[in-house]
Design a protein around this motif. Structure first.
Motif, mmCIF file in Angstrom:
data_model
loop_
_atom_site.group_PDB
_atom_site.id
_atom_site.type_symbol
_atom_site.label_atom_id
_atom_site.label_comp_id
_atom_site.label_asym_id
_atom_site.label_seq_id
_atom_site.Cartn_x
_atom_site.Cartn_y
_atom_site.Cartn_z
ATOM 1 N N ARG A 60 0.819 -1.209 0.000
ATOM 2 C CA ARG A 60 0.000 0.000 0.000
ATOM 3 C C ARG A 60 0.850 1.256 0.000
ATOM 4 N N PRO A 61 0.464 2.210 -0.842
ATOM 5 C CA PRO A 61 1.138 3.504 -0.785
ATOM 6 C C PRO A 61 0.568 4.320 0.378
ATOM 7 N N ARG A 62 1.212 5.425 0.680
ATOM 8 C CA ARG A 62 0.652 6.340 1.670
ATOM 9 C C ARG A 62 -0.617 6.930 1.067
ATOM 10 N N ILE A 63 -1.718 6.898 1.802
ATOM 11 C CA ILE A 63 -2.986 7.463 1.343
ATOM 12 C C ILE A 63 -3.112 8.849 1.976
ATOM 13 N N ASP A 64 -3.313 9.864 1.136
ATOM 14 C CA ASP A 64 -3.420 11.233 1.623
ATOM 15 C C ASP A 64 -4.864 11.662 1.857
ATOM 16 N N LEU A 65 -5.799 11.046 1.140
ATOM 17 C CA LEU A 65 -7.212 11.427 1.242
ATOM 18 C C LEU A 65 -8.064 10.217 0.908
ATOM 19 N N ILE A 66 -9.093 9.988 1.720
ATOM 20 C CA ILE A 66 -10.073 8.930 1.449
ATOM 21 C C ILE A 66 -11.415 9.605 1.198
ATOM 22 N N VAL A 67 -12.052 9.255 0.091
ATOM 23 C CA VAL A 67 -13.381 9.775 -0.216
ATOM 24 C C VAL A 67 -14.334 8.590 -0.325
ATOM 25 N N PHE A 68 -15.349 8.604 0.526
ATOM 26 C CA PHE A 68 -16.383 7.576 0.514
ATOM 27 C C PHE A 68 -17.521 8.063 -0.381
ATOM 28 N N VAL A 69 -17.844 7.269 -1.393
ATOM 29 C CA VAL A 69 -18.864 7.641 -2.365
ATOM 30 C C VAL A 69 -20.137 6.860 -2.055
ATOM 31 N N VAL A 70 -21.220 7.609 -1.760
ATOM 32 C CA VAL A 70 -22.517 7.012 -1.455
ATOM 33 C C VAL A 70 -23.456 7.300 -2.615
ATOM 34 N N ASN A 71 -23.994 6.247 -3.201
ATOM 35 C CA ASN A 71 -24.999 6.401 -4.251
ATOM 36 C C ASN A 71 -26.361 6.474 -3.560
ATOM 37 N N LEU A 72 -27.031 7.604 -3.704
ATOM 38 C CA LEU A 72 -28.309 7.817 -3.011
ATOM 39 C C LEU A 72 -29.425 6.914 -3.531
ATOM 40 N N HIS A 73 -29.155 6.167 -4.588
ATOM 41 C CA HIS A 73 -30.139 5.238 -5.145
ATOM 42 C C HIS A 73 -29.946 3.817 -4.629
ATOM 43 N N SER A 74 -28.972 3.620 -3.721
ATOM 44 C CA SER A 74 -28.647 2.278 -3.265
ATOM 45 C C SER A 74 -28.413 2.246 -1.759
ATOM 46 N N LYS A 75 -29.300 1.560 -1.045
ATOM 47 C CA LYS A 75 -29.094 1.394 0.396
ATOM 48 C C LYS A 75 -27.852 0.555 0.674
ATOM 49 N N TYR A 76 -27.532 -0.352 -0.234
ATOM 50 C CA TYR A 76 -26.312 -1.150 -0.087
ATOM 51 C C TYR A 76 -25.072 -0.255 -0.099
ATOM 52 N N SER A 77 -25.083 0.775 -0.923
ATOM 53 C CA SER A 77 -23.964 1.709 -1.004
ATOM 54 C C SER A 77 -23.717 2.375 0.346
ATOM 55 N N LEU A 78 -24.778 2.845 0.989
ATOM 56 C CA LEU A 78 -24.657 3.473 2.309
ATOM 57 C C LEU A 78 -24.170 2.468 3.346
ATOM 58 N N GLN A 79 -24.739 1.274 3.340
ATOM 59 C CA GLN A 79 -24.339 0.234 4.293
ATOM 60 C C GLN A 79 -22.860 -0.104 4.120
ATOM 61 N N ASN A 80 -22.408 -0.199 2.881
ATOM 62 C CA ASN A 80 -21.013 -0.506 2.593
ATOM 63 C C ASN A 80 -20.084 0.577 3.147
ATOM 64 N N VAL A 81 -20.452 1.829 2.965
ATOM 65 C CA VAL A 81 -19.639 2.935 3.485
ATOM 66 C C VAL A 81 -19.616 2.897 5.011
ATOM 67 N N GLU A 82 -20.773 2.702 5.624
ATOM 68 C CA GLU A 82 -20.825 2.656 7.089
ATOM 69 C C GLU A 82 -19.944 1.545 7.646
ATOM 70 N N GLU A 83 -19.949 0.381 7.008
ATOM 71 C CA GLU A 83 -19.111 -0.733 7.468
ATOM 72 C C GLU A 83 -17.631 -0.442 7.214
#
Length: 180
Positions: A60-83
């Motif tokens: 793994r390289p050094r990570i400078d920024l993490i962006v979590f992308v939530v698709n508002l059309h998918s409850k699975y997307s939100l659940q995945n980000v929360e986990e």
């Protein structure tokens, strides 16, 4: 998956690495491609992941920024980000984590209310962007913003740190009622 431009291979340039986490591979790839088209003095590296934690067998390289992308059309997307959030070191929440909600332009098709994502970003004291990544013009604008934010988080903008950026962004946010 790492996406690099040919000029990123030049020696002596400062590297800036962003990790985009989300369930929609095609949208993440389009955003990564748009970011790589941006003019950036840093060596820009974009890594994509569907979820965290990342596999332990990769270098793994050094990570400078993490962006979590939530698709508002998918409850699975939100659940995945929360986990996935449970696998992020607490120090990243000092200005090196952001949330991006996509699909907000089609409210009638959303299965996640905007306030849910607002509360999530507020809980983690991290910036939240709303953008329809499906629309090329919006995607290009978001790519510009993320590249600039990444340069700051990587320490490549003199006089501005990730914490400075976070406090500047927070002052322009709408406060929640419990904060007033």
């Amino acid at each position: 998956m790492s996406v690099l431009r040919p000029q990123d291979q030049l020696p002596g340039l400062n590297a800036a690495t962003i990790l985009l986490v989300g369930t929609d591979d095609a949208l993440l790839q389009q955003l990564a491609d748009a970011m790589l088209k941006e003019d950036c003095a840093s060596t820009l590296k974009v890594h994509l992941a569907q979820s965290l934690p990342l596999p332990s067998n990769v270098n793994r390289p050094r990570i400078d920024l993490i962006v979590f992308v939530v698709n508002l059309h998918s409850k699975y997307s939100l659940q995945n980000v929360e986990e996935s959030l449970h696998h992020v070191d607490a120090t990243f929440f000092l200005g090196k984590v952001g949330f991006l909600a996509t699909g907000a332009g089609q409210d009638n098709h959303c299965s996640i209310h905007r306030n849910t994502v607002l509360r999530l970003a507020h809980t983690y004291r991290s910036p939240l962007f709303f953008c329809d990544l499906e629309v090329e013009g919006f995607r290009a604008t978001m790519a510009q913003r993320l590249v600039r934010m990444l340069q700051i988080c990587a320490g490549h903008v003199p006089g501005v740190s990730a914490l400075n950026l976070l406090s500047l962004m927070r002052s322009s946010e709408n406060p929640f009622l419990e904060d007033v």
